[in-house]
Write a protein that holds these residues in place. Structure first.
Motif, PDB file in Angstrom:
ATOM      1  N   VAL A  31       0.847  -1.267   0.137  1.00 44.25           N
ATOM      2  CA  VAL A  31      -0.029  -0.112   0.121  1.00 44.25           C
ATOM      3  C   VAL A  31       0.917   1.220   0.232  1.00 44.25           C
ATOM      4  O   VAL A  31       1.679   1.530   0.833  1.00 44.25           O
ATOM      5  CB  VAL A  31      -0.935   0.083   1.268  1.00 44.25           C
ATOM      6  CG1 VAL A  31      -1.655   1.474   1.157  1.00 44.25           C
ATOM      7  CG2 VAL A  31      -2.114  -0.986   1.210  1.00 44.25           C
ATOM      8  N   MET A  32       0.675   2.016  -0.859  1.00 46.36           N
ATOM      9  CA  MET A  32       1.585   3.449  -1.122  1.00 46.36           C
ATOM     10  C   MET A  32       0.471   4.347  -0.676  1.00 46.36           C
ATOM     11  O   MET A  32      -0.488   4.744  -1.172  1.00 46.36           O
ATOM     12  CB  MET A  32       1.859   3.712  -2.509  1.00 46.36           C
ATOM     13  CG  MET A  32       2.798   5.091  -2.593  1.00 46.36           C
ATOM     14  SD  MET A  32       3.381   5.217  -4.153  1.00 46.36           S
ATOM     15  CE  MET A  32       1.958   5.381  -5.043  1.00 46.36           C
ATOM     16  N   SER A  33       0.953   5.077   0.463  1.00 46.85           N
ATOM     17  CA  SER A  33      -0.106   6.127   1.229  1.00 46.85           C
ATOM     18  C   SER A  33       0.706   7.521   0.873  1.00 46.85           C
ATOM     19  O   SER A  33       1.851   7.595   1.176  1.00 46.85           O
ATOM     20  CB  SER A  33       0.138   5.773   2.591  1.00 46.85           C
ATOM     21  OG  SER A  33      -0.668   6.718   3.285  1.00 46.85           O
ATOM     22  N   GLU A 166     -11.153   0.490  -7.371  1.00 48.08           N
ATOM     23  CA  GLU A 166     -10.776  -0.537  -6.512  1.00 48.08           C
ATOM     24  C   GLU A 166      -9.471  -0.679  -6.084  1.00 48.08           C
ATOM     25  O   GLU A 166      -9.040  -1.273  -5.034  1.00 48.08           O
ATOM     26  CB  GLU A 166     -11.145  -2.148  -6.937  1.00 48.08           C
ATOM     27  CG  GLU A 166     -12.697  -2.233  -7.356  1.00 48.08           C
ATOM     28  CD  GLU A 166     -13.314  -1.744  -8.416  1.00 48.08           C
ATOM     29  OE1 GLU A 166     -12.343  -1.182  -9.378  1.00 48.08           O
ATOM     30  OE2 GLU A 166     -14.469  -1.239  -8.463  1.00 48.08           O
ATOM     31  N   MET A 167      -8.693   0.074  -6.571  1.00 45.13           N
ATOM     32  CA  MET A 167      -7.281   0.175  -6.284  1.00 45.13           C
ATOM     33  C   MET A 167      -6.836   1.263  -5.879  1.00 45.13           C
ATOM     34  O   MET A 167      -5.700   1.393  -5.430  1.00 45.13           O
ATOM     35  CB  MET A 167      -6.265   0.381  -7.815  1.00 45.13           C
ATOM     36  CG  MET A 167      -6.704  -0.948  -8.906  1.00 45.13           C
ATOM     37  SD  MET A 167      -5.914  -0.629 -10.364  1.00 45.13           S
ATOM     38  CE  MET A 167      -6.287  -2.234 -11.191  1.00 45.13           C
ATOM     39  N   LEU A 168      -7.708   2.140  -5.166  1.00 48.45           N
ATOM     40  CA  LEU A 168      -7.244   3.045  -4.271  1.00 48.45           C
ATOM     41  C   LEU A 168      -8.324   3.531  -3.417  1.00 48.45           C
ATOM     42  O   LEU A 168      -9.495   3.150  -3.520  1.00 48.45           O
ATOM     43  CB  LEU A 168      -6.656   4.453  -4.915  1.00 48.45           C
ATOM     44  CG  LEU A 168      -7.667   5.438  -5.956  1.00 48.45           C
ATOM     45  CD1 LEU A 168      -7.140   6.703  -5.916  1.00 48.45           C
ATOM     46  CD2 LEU A 168      -8.324   4.690  -7.005  1.00 48.45           C
ATOM     47  N   THR A 169      -8.086   4.197  -2.333  1.00 56.66           N
ATOM     48  CA  THR A 169      -8.835   4.761  -1.141  1.00 56.66           C
ATOM     49  C   THR A 169      -8.477   6.119  -0.864  1.00 56.66           C
ATOM     50  O   THR A 169      -7.335   6.269  -0.553  1.00 56.66           O
ATOM     51  CB  THR A 169      -8.987   3.428  -0.074  1.00 56.66           C
ATOM     52  OG1 THR A 169     -10.072   3.874   0.731  1.00 56.66           O
ATOM     53  CG2 THR A 169      -7.782   3.348   0.719  1.00 56.66           C
ATOM     54  N   CYS A 183      -2.987   0.672  -3.676  1.00 56.53           N
ATOM     55  CA  CYS A 183      -2.647  -0.759  -3.856  1.00 56.53           C
ATOM     56  C   CYS A 183      -1.760  -1.221  -5.081  1.00 56.53           C
ATOM     57  O   CYS A 183      -2.050  -0.955  -6.042  1.00 56.53           O
ATOM     58  CB  CYS A 183      -3.592  -1.489  -3.658  1.00 56.53           C
ATOM     59  SG  CYS A 183      -4.747  -1.153  -1.845  1.00 56.53           S
ATOM     60  N   LEU A 184      -0.648  -1.759  -4.853  1.00 55.41           N
ATOM     61  CA  LEU A 184       0.304  -2.012  -5.568  1.00 55.41           C
ATOM     62  C   LEU A 184       0.823  -3.589  -5.611  1.00 55.41           C
ATOM     63  O   LEU A 184       1.131  -3.996  -4.153  1.00 55.41           O
ATOM     64  CB  LEU A 184       1.556  -1.122  -5.974  1.00 55.41           C
ATOM     65  CG  LEU A 184       1.253   0.323  -6.026  1.00 55.41           C
ATOM     66  CD1 LEU A 184       2.611   0.982  -5.615  1.00 55.41           C
ATOM     67  CD2 LEU A 184       0.828   0.471  -7.497  1.00 55.41           C
ATOM     68  N   THR A 185       1.131  -4.398  -6.429  1.00 57.49           N
ATOM     69  CA  THR A 185       1.680  -5.659  -6.410  1.00 57.49           C
ATOM     70  C   THR A 185       3.123  -5.480  -5.969  1.00 57.49           C
ATOM     71  O   THR A 185       3.686  -4.372  -5.898  1.00 57.49           O
ATOM     72  CB  THR A 185       1.589  -6.394  -7.774  1.00 57.49           C
ATOM     73  OG1 THR A 185       2.823  -5.894  -8.529  1.00 57.49           O
ATOM     74  CG2 THR A 185       0.219  -6.468  -8.349  1.00 57.49           C
ATOM     75  N   ARG A 186       3.773  -6.651  -5.569  1.00 60.08           N
ATOM     76  CA  ARG A 186       5.272  -6.547  -5.359  1.00 60.08           C
ATOM     77  C   ARG A 186       6.069  -6.016  -6.291  1.00 60.08           C
ATOM     78  O   ARG A 186       7.164  -5.620  -6.125  1.00 60.08           O
ATOM     79  CB  ARG A 186       5.642  -7.812  -4.658  1.00 60.08           C
ATOM     80  CG  ARG A 186       4.803  -8.480  -3.553  1.00 60.08           C
ATOM     81  CD  ARG A 186       5.372  -9.816  -3.230  1.00 60.08           C
ATOM     82  NE  ARG A 186       6.694  -9.813  -2.970  1.00 60.08           N
ATOM     83  CZ  ARG A 186       7.322 -10.184  -1.855  1.00 60.08           C
ATOM     84  NH1 ARG A 186       6.723 -10.604  -0.644  1.00 60.08           N
ATOM     85  NH2 ARG A 186       8.675 -10.342  -1.680  1.00 60.08           N
TER      86      ARG A 186
END
Length: 212
Positions: A31-33, A166-169, A183-186
């Motif tokens: 998760v990149m915040s 669905e990929m961000l909040t 949200c990001l994969t490895r």
């Protein structure tokens, strides 16, 4: 007797503390915040006299952190054999974290769980941060406004066509837009957020302050 009980309790507590950290490198995604600096300054930074909040600094969405995440929950403070970053290394990350102190803290809490060295973790964080377009329209506001938090999400979706809702909040705190979490994969590719991460701010009149 009491001394023996106390010693036993302390030994047990010490053992539990060592067992708390999950295995470094064992996680599912990141998760990149991205923190909206004017909000952080209004709620915390101004009281700390943080230089990040000085007029003319021009900080908008800074990197709060790149957090290893499980599909449910997250690791933190993982044991690692990697060396801590140098003061120079954290100082060089202040341009995206806002301060070297935050860069240091993010390594000690989250970076140690990535399985990477400090230099590789910071390089990965910088790469992830650079791949996301921060909406220009939000950076050019010249006054404080109230807006639906969903508009901030929409601005990010328009600036980053590869992302879906669905990929961000978007999160809020104290009635203000606080962060955008992506949200990001490895491998740093966008992916859907797990349910415990996807918790959008429902406010229809969230406060959004302009950059300083």
């Amino acid at each position: 007797m009491m001394r023996a009980v106390l010693v036993g309790f302390l030994l047990l507590a010490t053992g539990m503390a060592h067992a708390d950290g999950e295995q470094a490198g064992d996680f599912d995604y990141y998760v990149m915040s991205l923190s909206w600096t004017p909000t952080w300054c209004a709620l915390e930074g101004d009281d700390r006299d943080s230089p990040q909040c000085d007029a003319g600094q021009g900080f908008g969405f800074t990197l709060h952190g790149l957090w290893p995440q499980y599909e449910r929950g997250w690791p933190a403070f993982c044991p690692t054999t990697e060396r801590n970053p140098s003061r120079q290394m954290t100082g060089e990350m202040a341009d995206i974290f806002g301060t070297s102190g935050l860069a240091w803290y993010q390594w000690t809490k989250h970076g140690v769980c990535s399985g990477l060295s400090a230099s590789d973790y910071y390089a990965t964080a910088r790469l992830a941060y650079g791949r996301v377009n921060r909406p220009t329209v939000l950076r050019h506001l010249d006054r404080e406004v109230r807006l639906p938090a969903a508009l901030v999400e929409q601005a990010f979706l328009e600036a980053n066509p590869e992302l879906t809702a669905e990929m961000l909040t978007v999160t809020c705190e104290a009635g203000r837009v606080q962060e955008v979490r992506i949200c990001l994969t490895r491998d740093l590719e966008p992916r859907a957020c797990a349910p415990d991460t996807a918790r959008d701010c429902p406010l229809s009149e969230a406060l959004f302050s302009p950059m300083r």
